[in-house]
Design an enzyme around this catalytic site. Structure first.
Site, PDB file in Angstrom:
ATOM      1  N   CYS A 114       0.801  -1.273  -0.030  1.00 57.47           N
ATOM      2  CA  CYS A 114       0.101   0.080  -0.043  1.00 57.47           C
ATOM      3  C   CYS A 114       0.854   1.195   0.096  1.00 57.47           C
ATOM      4  O   CYS A 114       0.259   2.356  -0.360  1.00 57.47           O
ATOM      5  CB  CYS A 114      -0.875   0.108   1.235  1.00 57.47           C
ATOM      6  SG  CYS A 114      -2.068  -1.645   1.169  1.00 57.47           S
ATOM      7  N   HIS A 253      -3.106   7.038   3.047  1.00 59.04           N
ATOM      8  CA  HIS A 253      -3.774   5.648   2.592  1.00 59.04           C
ATOM      9  C   HIS A 253      -5.231   5.310   2.929  1.00 59.04           C
ATOM     10  O   HIS A 253      -5.292   5.591   4.371  1.00 59.04           O
ATOM     11  CB  HIS A 253      -2.721   4.565   2.849  1.00 59.04           C
ATOM     12  CG  HIS A 253      -3.265   3.338   2.403  1.00 59.04           C
ATOM     13  ND1 HIS A 253      -3.923   3.342   1.177  1.00 59.04           N
ATOM     14  CD2 HIS A 253      -3.261   2.226   3.196  1.00 59.04           C
ATOM     15  CE1 HIS A 253      -4.027   1.690   1.091  1.00 59.04           C
ATOM     16  NE2 HIS A 253      -3.712   1.095   2.343  1.00 59.04           N
ATOM     17  N   ASN A 283     -10.172  -0.181   0.253  1.00 55.33           N
ATOM     18  CA  ASN A 283      -8.573  -0.142   0.212  1.00 55.33           C
ATOM     19  C   ASN A 283      -8.198  -0.587  -1.100  1.00 55.33           C
ATOM     20  O   ASN A 283      -8.359  -1.640  -1.668  1.00 55.33           O
ATOM     21  CB  ASN A 283      -8.201  -0.811   1.475  1.00 55.33           C
ATOM     22  CG  ASN A 283      -6.753  -0.986   1.428  1.00 55.33           C
ATOM     23  OD1 ASN A 283      -6.067  -0.508   0.412  1.00 55.33           O
ATOM     24  ND2 ASN A 283      -6.388  -1.329   2.577  1.00 55.33           N
TER      25      ASN A 283
HETATM   26  O1  UT7 Z   1      -3.862  -1.399   3.628  1.00 57.41           O
HETATM   27  C1  UT7 Z   1      -2.945  -2.082   4.534  1.00 57.41           C
HETATM   28  C2  UT7 Z   1      -3.228  -1.699   5.988  1.00 57.41           C
HETATM   29  N1  UT7 Z   1      -4.268  -2.297   6.224  1.00 57.41           N
HETATM   30  C3  UT7 Z   1      -4.914  -1.811   7.364  1.00 57.41           C
HETATM   31  O2  UT7 Z   1      -4.784  -0.701   7.864  1.00 57.41           O
HETATM   32  C4  UT7 Z   1      -6.279  -2.861   8.012  1.00 57.41           C
HETATM   33  C5  UT7 Z   1      -6.148  -2.583   9.368  1.00 57.41           C
HETATM   34  N2  UT7 Z   1      -7.214  -3.161  10.174  1.00 57.41           N
HETATM   35  C6  UT7 Z   1      -8.575  -2.828   9.855  1.00 57.41           C
HETATM   36  O3  UT7 Z   1      -8.972  -2.078   9.311  1.00 57.41           O
HETATM   37  C7  UT7 Z   1      -9.367  -3.499  10.862  1.00 57.41           C
HETATM   38  O4  UT7 Z   1      -8.894  -4.145  11.766  1.00 57.41           O
HETATM   39  C8  UT7 Z   1     -10.585  -4.445  10.068  1.00 57.41           C
HETATM   40  C9  UT7 Z   1     -11.688  -3.544   9.613  1.00 57.41           C
HETATM   41  C10 UT7 Z   1     -10.028  -5.410   9.428  1.00 57.41           C
HETATM   42  C11 UT7 Z   1     -11.330  -5.058  11.285  1.00 57.41           C
HETATM   43  O5  UT7 Z   1     -11.849  -4.498  12.209  1.00 57.41           O
HETATM   44  P1  UT7 Z   1     -11.787  -4.654  13.813  1.00 57.41           P
HETATM   45  O6  UT7 Z   1     -12.628  -3.803  14.631  1.00 57.41           O
HETATM   46  O7  UT7 Z   1     -10.219  -4.889  14.155  1.00 57.41           O
HETATM   47  O8  UT7 Z   1     -12.546  -6.321  13.969  1.00 57.41           O
HETATM   48  P2  UT7 Z   1     -11.755  -7.549  14.415  1.00 57.41           P
HETATM   49  O9  UT7 Z   1     -10.966  -8.218  13.283  1.00 57.41           O
HETATM   50  O10 UT7 Z   1     -11.247  -7.442  15.878  1.00 57.41           O
HETATM   51  O11 UT7 Z   1     -13.251  -8.498  14.585  1.00 57.41           O
HETATM   52  C12 UT7 Z   1     -14.231  -7.973  15.490  1.00 57.41           C
HETATM   53  C13 UT7 Z   1     -15.255  -9.021  15.039  1.00 57.41           C
HETATM   54  C14 UT7 Z   1     -14.952 -10.529  15.112  1.00 57.41           C
HETATM   55  O12 UT7 Z   1     -15.956 -11.066  15.555  1.00 57.41           O
HETATM   56  P3  UT7 Z   1     -15.850 -11.691  17.380  1.00 57.41           P
HETATM   57  O13 UT7 Z   1     -14.427 -12.777  17.078  1.00 57.41           O
HETATM   58  O14 UT7 Z   1     -15.682 -10.419  18.013  1.00 57.41           O
HETATM   59  O15 UT7 Z   1     -17.064 -12.606  17.381  1.00 57.41           O
HETATM   60  C15 UT7 Z   1     -15.081 -10.805  13.497  1.00 57.41           C
HETATM   61  O16 UT7 Z   1     -15.060 -12.223  13.372  1.00 57.41           O
HETATM   62  O17 UT7 Z   1     -15.904  -8.590  13.848  1.00 57.41           O
HETATM   63  C16 UT7 Z   1     -15.962  -9.834  12.995  1.00 57.41           C
HETATM   64  N3  UT7 Z   1     -15.915  -9.453  11.751  1.00 57.41           N
HETATM   65  C17 UT7 Z   1     -16.950  -9.119  10.909  1.00 57.41           C
HETATM   66  N4  UT7 Z   1     -18.369  -9.150  11.253  1.00 57.41           N
HETATM   67  C18 UT7 Z   1     -19.246  -8.826  10.096  1.00 57.41           C
HETATM   68  C19 UT7 Z   1     -14.895  -9.440  10.963  1.00 57.41           C
HETATM   69  N5  UT7 Z   1     -15.184  -9.189   9.600  1.00 57.41           N
HETATM   70  C20 UT7 Z   1     -16.464  -8.874   9.777  1.00 57.41           C
HETATM   71  C21 UT7 Z   1     -17.575  -8.650   8.854  1.00 57.41           C
HETATM   72  N6  UT7 Z   1     -18.682  -8.550   8.973  1.00 57.41           N
HETATM   73  N7  UT7 Z   1     -17.105  -8.422   7.436  1.00 57.41           N
END
Ligand code: UT7
Length: 326
Positions: A114, A253, A283
């Protein structure tokens, strides 16, 4: 006054197909509400079958060249930041060169995920300092949809396809690139990776192999992104003797709205000064910065003399920041 690198044209090219959060609700266990509140993304563009990264890149390049009033034959160098080139060899940049008819340029790809566009800009700036009469095309272009596991809700809601480009030239009037700072940390590569090689050969695409897809430990990447971009910006501004309050516009980004909110807070920059278009495109990796720059430019968000700050973070890890007087 010494010659500085100036952006004389910007362009972008997005595939026509729009994939909304509601569309994704039908194919994977997610919701518009979750995606919107956790990421800020509402829709993304998806390339058609056969619409390769080089085609998007050439589309963006044509726009940037038209704005610059420069013909492809006048280009001396083409660099494409991408992690989704059409093939492993030749480079996406050589395909773009062929597509444009830029026969006097040398061309190569640059993989910094990225941060690829930012790395390309930094490199081009150094070439232009040595060769002030050159014209350089820097592109960020991706078709991440081809490397997304559409069954994995953790990643498939995040990414989109597109390309952005800038044409750079030398100028001695005090505006242009003031400085840039790049960083990498290969120790953390496993937190964000894509192991399979790119290829147009369908026999080599292995959907059953998880390594073909982009993989990410989202929460960890999130923390590193905020901290690293914040540190890079703070360091660059200190080196340049510029206060955050002096910035006219920040183009980061476009990965996650919450990352940008945390970053703005950390740097003491009001969110109104942060350019945001991820709700439309998600993204787009290396394409994210130049697409946003082109939109900001065409919307009149950048006035001559404004201080523009760019920053990015991506797989590798790679990250950095650049400061430009528009
Ligand atoms: O481009 C390179 C750089 N990339 C980035 O900077 C991305 C960085 N990371 C992020 O943007 C975030 O971490 C994400 C958007 C990828 C995820 O958000 P989060 O708030 O960190 O969520 P999480 O991964 O901690 O997941 C929280 C919950 C989980 O459920 P449980 O285990 O709490 O029951 C996931 O399974 O949300 C669930 N989950 C979803 N639920 C509905 C994960 N993806 C989804 C989804 N829809 N698409």
């Amino acid at each position: 006054m010494s010659t500085r690198t100036v952006i004389v044209g910007t362009g972008s090219f997005l595939p026509a197909r729009v994939l909304t959060n509601s569309d994704l609700e039908k194919t994977v266990d997610t919701s518009d509400e979750w995606i919107t509140t956790r990421t800020g993304i509402k829709s993304r563009r998806i390339a058609a079958r056969g619409e390769e990264t080089s085609m998007l890149a050439a589309g963006a390049a044509r726009q940037a060249l038209a704005m610059a009033g420069i013909t492809p034959a006048e280009l001396d160098m083409i660099v494409v930041g991408t992690i989704t080139p059409d093939m492993t060899m030749p480079s996406c940049a050589c395909l773009v060169q062929q597509e444009l008819g830029a026969e006097n340029a040398f061309a190569f790809d640059l993989n910094a995920a990225c941060s690829g566009f930012l790395y390309g800009l930094d490199l081009a700036d150094k070439y232009l300092c040595q060769n002030p009469a050159w014209k350089i095309l820097v592109i960020g272009a991706e078709t991440l949809s081809t490397r997304t596991n559409w069954q994995d809700r953790n990643t498939c809601v995040l990414f989109g396809d597109g390309a952005g480009a800038v044409v750079l030239a030398g100028d001695g009037k005090g505006r242009g690139m003031l400085g840039s700072r790049l960083f990498s940390d290969g120790r953390l590569w496993r937190l964000l990776s894509m192991e399979g090689a790119p290829s147009l050969n369908p026999d080599l695409a292995r959907p059953e192999n998880d390594g073909s897809y982009i993989r990410m430990e989202g929460r960890e990447v999130f923390k590193h992104a905020v901290r690293s971009m914040g540190d890079a910006v703070t360091r660059l501004l200190a080196e340049q003797g510029v206060a955050a309050a002096d910035l006219g516009l920040v183009i980061p980004h476009q990965a996650n709205l919450r990352i940008l909110q945390s970053l703005a807070e950390r740097l003491g920059i009001p969110l109104e000064k942060v350019y945001i278009n991820m709700h439309k495109y998600g993204n787009t990796s290396a394409a994210s910065l130049p697409i946003a720059m082109d939109e900001a430019n065409r919307e009149g968000r950048l006035a001559a003399g404004d201080l523009l700050l760019l920053c990015a973070f991506g797989g590798g890890f790679t990250w950095g920041a650049a400061l430009i007087r528009w």
